[in-house]
Design an enzyme around this catalytic site. Structure first.
Site, mmCIF file in Angstrom:
data_model
loop_
_atom_site.group_PDB
_atom_site.id
_atom_site.type_symbol
_atom_site.label_atom_id
_atom_site.label_comp_id
_atom_site.label_asym_id
_atom_site.label_seq_id
_atom_site.Cartn_x
_atom_site.Cartn_y
_atom_site.Cartn_z
ATOM 1 N N TYR A 141 0.803 -1.225 0.000
ATOM 2 C CA TYR A 141 0.000 0.000 0.000
ATOM 3 C C TYR A 141 0.841 1.283 0.000
ATOM 4 O O TYR A 141 0.282 2.378 -0.019
ATOM 5 C CB TYR A 141 -0.905 0.024 1.236
ATOM 6 C CG TYR A 141 -1.814 -1.168 1.362
ATOM 7 C CD1 TYR A 141 -2.988 -1.248 0.623
ATOM 8 C CD2 TYR A 141 -1.502 -2.230 2.213
ATOM 9 C CE1 TYR A 141 -3.828 -2.348 0.729
ATOM 10 C CE2 TYR A 141 -2.330 -3.332 2.333
ATOM 11 C CZ TYR A 141 -3.490 -3.380 1.582
ATOM 12 O OH TYR A 141 -4.311 -4.470 1.687
ATOM 13 N N HIS A 152 -4.391 6.592 -0.823
ATOM 14 C CA HIS A 152 -4.886 6.540 0.553
ATOM 15 C C HIS A 152 -3.762 6.726 1.569
ATOM 16 O O HIS A 152 -4.028 6.973 2.751
ATOM 17 C CB HIS A 152 -5.551 5.175 0.775
ATOM 18 C CG HIS A 152 -6.856 5.232 1.513
ATOM 19 N ND1 HIS A 152 -7.587 6.379 1.733
ATOM 20 C CD2 HIS A 152 -7.577 4.228 2.097
ATOM 21 C CE1 HIS A 152 -8.685 6.084 2.401
ATOM 22 N NE2 HIS A 152 -8.701 4.795 2.646
ATOM 23 N N ASN A 164 -9.219 1.485 8.792
ATOM 24 C CA ASN A 164 -10.514 1.458 9.471
ATOM 25 C C ASN A 164 -10.417 1.417 10.989
ATOM 26 O O ASN A 164 -11.406 1.670 11.677
ATOM 27 C CB ASN A 164 -11.332 0.246 9.004
ATOM 28 C CG ASN A 164 -11.728 0.351 7.547
ATOM 29 O OD1 ASN A 164 -11.327 1.277 6.847
ATOM 30 N ND2 ASN A 164 -12.525 -0.597 7.087
ATOM 31 N N ASP A 193 -5.783 11.747 3.110
ATOM 32 C CA ASP A 193 -6.207 11.967 1.731
ATOM 33 C C ASP A 193 -7.644 12.494 1.699
ATOM 34 O O ASP A 193 -8.510 12.007 2.410
ATOM 35 C CB ASP A 193 -6.116 10.668 0.928
ATOM 36 C CG ASP A 193 -6.957 9.554 1.542
ATOM 37 O OD1 ASP A 193 -6.712 9.206 2.725
ATOM 38 O OD2 ASP A 193 -7.856 9.025 0.859
ATOM 39 N N ASN A 223 -12.922 6.484 6.451
ATOM 40 C CA ASN A 223 -12.957 5.499 7.530
ATOM 41 C C ASN A 223 -11.902 5.734 8.603
ATOM 42 O O ASN A 223 -12.115 5.415 9.774
ATOM 43 C CB ASN A 223 -12.809 4.085 6.958
ATOM 44 C CG ASN A 223 -14.041 3.651 6.197
ATOM 45 O OD1 ASN A 223 -15.145 4.091 6.494
ATOM 46 N ND2 ASN A 223 -13.854 2.792 5.200
#
Length: 207
Positions: free
Chosen positions: A14, A19, A70, A95, A116
């Site tokens: 990631y 994000h 989350n 973001d 989230n």
């Protein structure tokens, strides 16, 4: 003591996602001000250091929650409790799809707009923390998930690196609560690029 939080997802998979621009921003702050070694603590990767302001050096913790987006609130709440950091001294970098790519805006409190990571922090600690919103653009509702979980392109990384550098240079203004001055200086140091044609036409300042 201030707590600067970058939001993102852990792991190399990631690392360059849109994000994860919050992680990128706080990493550059830590580099610029020569923070200490990154350590795994309280469900996050944390570094400590000092940031010089007009009021003198401010002790600061930078943390990147490792709980996945989350559940970011568990990590943030843990640091706030352990170090007795009030919510007024918590600054979260994340973001923002309602801002055009490369734009930066600051706000205190308010809703989560479906983010989230913010929702988790609000549920754990309340909403009255400072938010540094980093624009990544809005591709339209049907493409939202793939957009934020896709990597920045090499062309986009030019403005991402510039934006993170500008934020790091002007972080003392954030700690001094000079929000308008901070936004102005970031815009001068790192002007937002033209909005790509494939993004939603209405993407704008999102004020």
């Amino acid at each position: 003591m201030f707590l600067l939080v970058g939001l993102g997802n852990p792991g190399a998979k990631y690392a360059k996602n849109r994000h994860n621009i919050g992680f990128m921003a706080v990493d550059e702050i830590a580099r610029r001000y020569q923070f200490g070694t990154e350590r795994n603590r309280l469900q996050g990767l944390a570094r400590e250091g000092l940031i010089e302001t007009e009021a003198g050096p401010q002790k600061t913790i930078i943390v990147k929650p490792q709980t996945f987006m989350n559940e970011s609130g568990r990590c943030v709440g843990g640091f706030m409790t352990f170090h007795k950091i009030p919510i007024a001294k918590v600054i979260v970098f994340y973001d923002e799809v309602e801002l055009a790519p490369g734009k930066c805006r600051v706000k205190i409190g308010g809703g989560t707009a479906g983010h989230n990571g913010l929702r988790s922090i609000v549920a754990q600690s309340g909403s009255d923390f400072k938010r540094v919103r980093l624009g990544v653009g809005h591709p339209g509702r049907e493409k939202m998930l793939s957009h934020v979980l896709d990597d920045f392109s090499s062309a986009e990384m030019v403005w991402v690196d510039s934006l993170c550098d500008a934020i790091a240079r002007t972080t003392p203004l954030l700690l001094e609560a000079k929000h308008d001055h901070f936004q102005t200086e970031v815009s001068k140091l790192s002007p937002a690029p033209p909005i790509p044609a494939w993004l939603r036409g209405g993407t704008g300042d999102g004020n």
